[in-house]
Design a protein around this motif. Structure first.
Motif, PDB file in Angstrom:
ATOM      1  N   ASP A  32     154.945 153.834   7.049  1.00 35.78           N
ATOM      2  CA  ASP A  32     155.882 154.431   6.089  1.00 35.78           C
ATOM      3  C   ASP A  32     157.248 153.772   6.185  1.00 35.78           C
ATOM      4  N   ASP A  90     163.551 156.460   6.718  1.00 37.76           N
ATOM      5  CA  ASP A  90     162.529 157.000   7.629  1.00 37.76           C
ATOM      6  C   ASP A  90     163.056 157.202   9.052  1.00 37.76           C
ATOM      7  N   HIS A 115     162.360 162.097   5.644  1.00 38.92           N
ATOM      8  CA  HIS A 115     161.578 163.343   5.529  1.00 38.92           C
ATOM      9  C   HIS A 115     161.324 163.979   6.895  1.00 38.92           C
ATOM     10  N   HIS A 116     162.133 163.621   7.895  1.00 35.02           N
ATOM     11  CA  HIS A 116     161.958 164.248   9.213  1.00 35.02           C
ATOM     12  C   HIS A 116     162.695 165.577   9.259  1.00 35.02           C
ATOM     13  N   THR A 135     158.649 158.942   3.494  1.00 38.14           N
ATOM     14  CA  THR A 135     159.882 158.383   2.932  1.00 38.14           C
ATOM     15  C   THR A 135     159.538 157.544   1.704  1.00 38.14           C
ATOM     16  N   ASP A 163     151.485 157.844   6.150  1.00 35.91           N
ATOM     17  CA  ASP A 163     152.035 159.123   6.614  1.00 35.91           C
ATOM     18  C   ASP A 163     151.203 160.325   6.182  1.00 35.91           C
ATOM     19  N   HIS A 295     158.148 165.427  12.909  1.00 40.95           N
ATOM     20  CA  HIS A 295     157.669 166.420  11.943  1.00 40.95           C
ATOM     21  C   HIS A 295     156.985 167.556  12.694  1.00 40.95           C
TER      22      HIS A 295
HETATM   23 MN    MN Z   1     157.672 158.587   7.667  1.00 37.91          MN
END
Ligand code: MN
Ligand code: 5GP
Length: 331
Positions: A32, A90, A115-116, A135, A163, A295
């Motif tokens: 990703d 990312d 997107h974390h 991401t 991902d 995540h």
């Molecule tokens: Mn990622």
């Protein structure tokens, strides 16, 4: 199609008057990270040719080199490295940028696309959507979809594939599938990308995976599986750190297991820890507790001490969550 971009980040506005832009992703770049960085890089080069754009990433694993432009990636800083805009992709925190962090610090303006869930919005502009699959998916929502080339589509598709564990993990939403469909319509060879970058393993990768599985142990009443790869095994198999990708996902597939823990000894008494959960345990909380992040179902951290110390410390945090879950069930 509903857009996730409800933060109203307009890439065109941010790029206005910019002449030099740098992109950077996290250390030990994964699918990703490479997909989102290269997707955006190719798009900027094609659509904003008047802007000088550079992309900074650590050495890219061989399998991802099928993505266009990966031969242009800068693996070190040369020159004075000042940019009007630095776009961080990312990356859950600024330290994760690794060697490109000074460029972020020096840049006139910064944008973070991520997107974390552990991301604390460290840039001037932040586009952070923790429930986005990847991401790469977020990058797609920032672009003018008509103008996405096949090469950029290939990069973004690879990022989404990685991902989501090939559209399988729970982060795969209907929007993810719709975006993947749009990318497919650009004429990409989706199955080749999946096969060559996700499933295909070198002999060394399979050997070391086999070793990790063989030596794994079930702990915590078989609710956790743990495995350690030491430096001497890396030497024996002549493996690189990137050859270990996918091991923790394979451990997680073990029936009955709630959490998979994989330790890679990066130096004596120091381990890169990868955590994967099937759902009950929030591993990002655990990683964050020890200074890492990630995540809810996939997280990582670097920890010092013996492997036993590291495993004990992590399992204690897992037990807290599992016990808490039990209490909730009994109520
Ligand atoms: Mn990622
Ligand atoms: P992996 O176990 O594959 O290295 O990482 C799983 C997830 O956690 C990835 O999304 C990765 O970006 C994140 N992650 C891994 N290690 C760290 C770390 O040391 N710090 C932070 N903030 N995130 C990490």
């Amino acid at each position: 199609m509903e857009l996730r971009n409800n933060m109203r980040i307009a890439l065109g506005d941010i790029l206005k008057d910019k002449r030099r832009v740098a992109l950077g992703g996290h250390v030990r770049p994964d699918g990703d990270c490479v997909g989102s960085s290269m997707g955006l890089y190719l798009y900027l080069k094609e659509q904003f040719p008047h802007i000088h754009t550079d992309v900074y990433l650590e050495e890219i694993p061989e399998a991802y080199r099928m993505i266009s432009g990966t031969d242009e990636v800068k693996t070190q800083i040369s020159g004075d490295g000042t940019y009007d805009l630095f776009i961080c992709l990312d990356c859950g925190d600024v330290k994760r940028l690794g060697f490109s962090e000074p460029l972020f610090e020096k840049a006139e303006e910064t944008l973070c696309i991520d997107h974390h869930i552990s991301n604390e919005a460290f840039a001037d502009h932040n586009y952070i959507v923790p429930d986005a699959s990847s991401t790469s998916e977020l990058v797609f929502t920032l672009l003018d979809r008509e103008k996405i080339s096949r090469a950029a589509a290939e990069a973004l598709y690879m990022g989404i594939v990685h991902d989501t564990g090939v559209f399988q993990y729970s982060c795969t939403s209907p929007e993810t599938m719709e975006i993947a469909a749009e990318l497919m319509r650009k004429g990409i060879n989706g199955s080749e990308i999946i096969d060559k970058t996700y499933y295909e393993k070198t002999y060394i990768q399979n050997q070391i995976l086999g070793r990790a599985l063989l030596e794994s142990m079930l702990i915590m009443e078989k609710r956790c599986i743990v495995s350690v790869i030491r430096q001497r095994s890396m030497k024996f198999f002549q493996a690189q750190p990137s050859d270990l990708e996918g091991i923790v996902s394979q451990l997680r597939l073990t029936k009955g297991v709630e959490v998979a823990i994989f330790l890679h000894e990066i130096e004596p008494q120091k381990f890169k820890v990868s955590l994967r959960s099937k759902g009950v345990v929030d591993v990002s909380m655990i990683a964050k507790h020890f200074g890492g992040g990630g995540h809810v179902r996939a997280a990582g951290v670097t920890m010092s001490g013996s492997s036993y110390d590291v495993i004990n410390n992590i399992t204690a945090r897992i037990a807290l969550q599992l016990d808490h879950g039990k209490e909730q069930d009994e109520k």
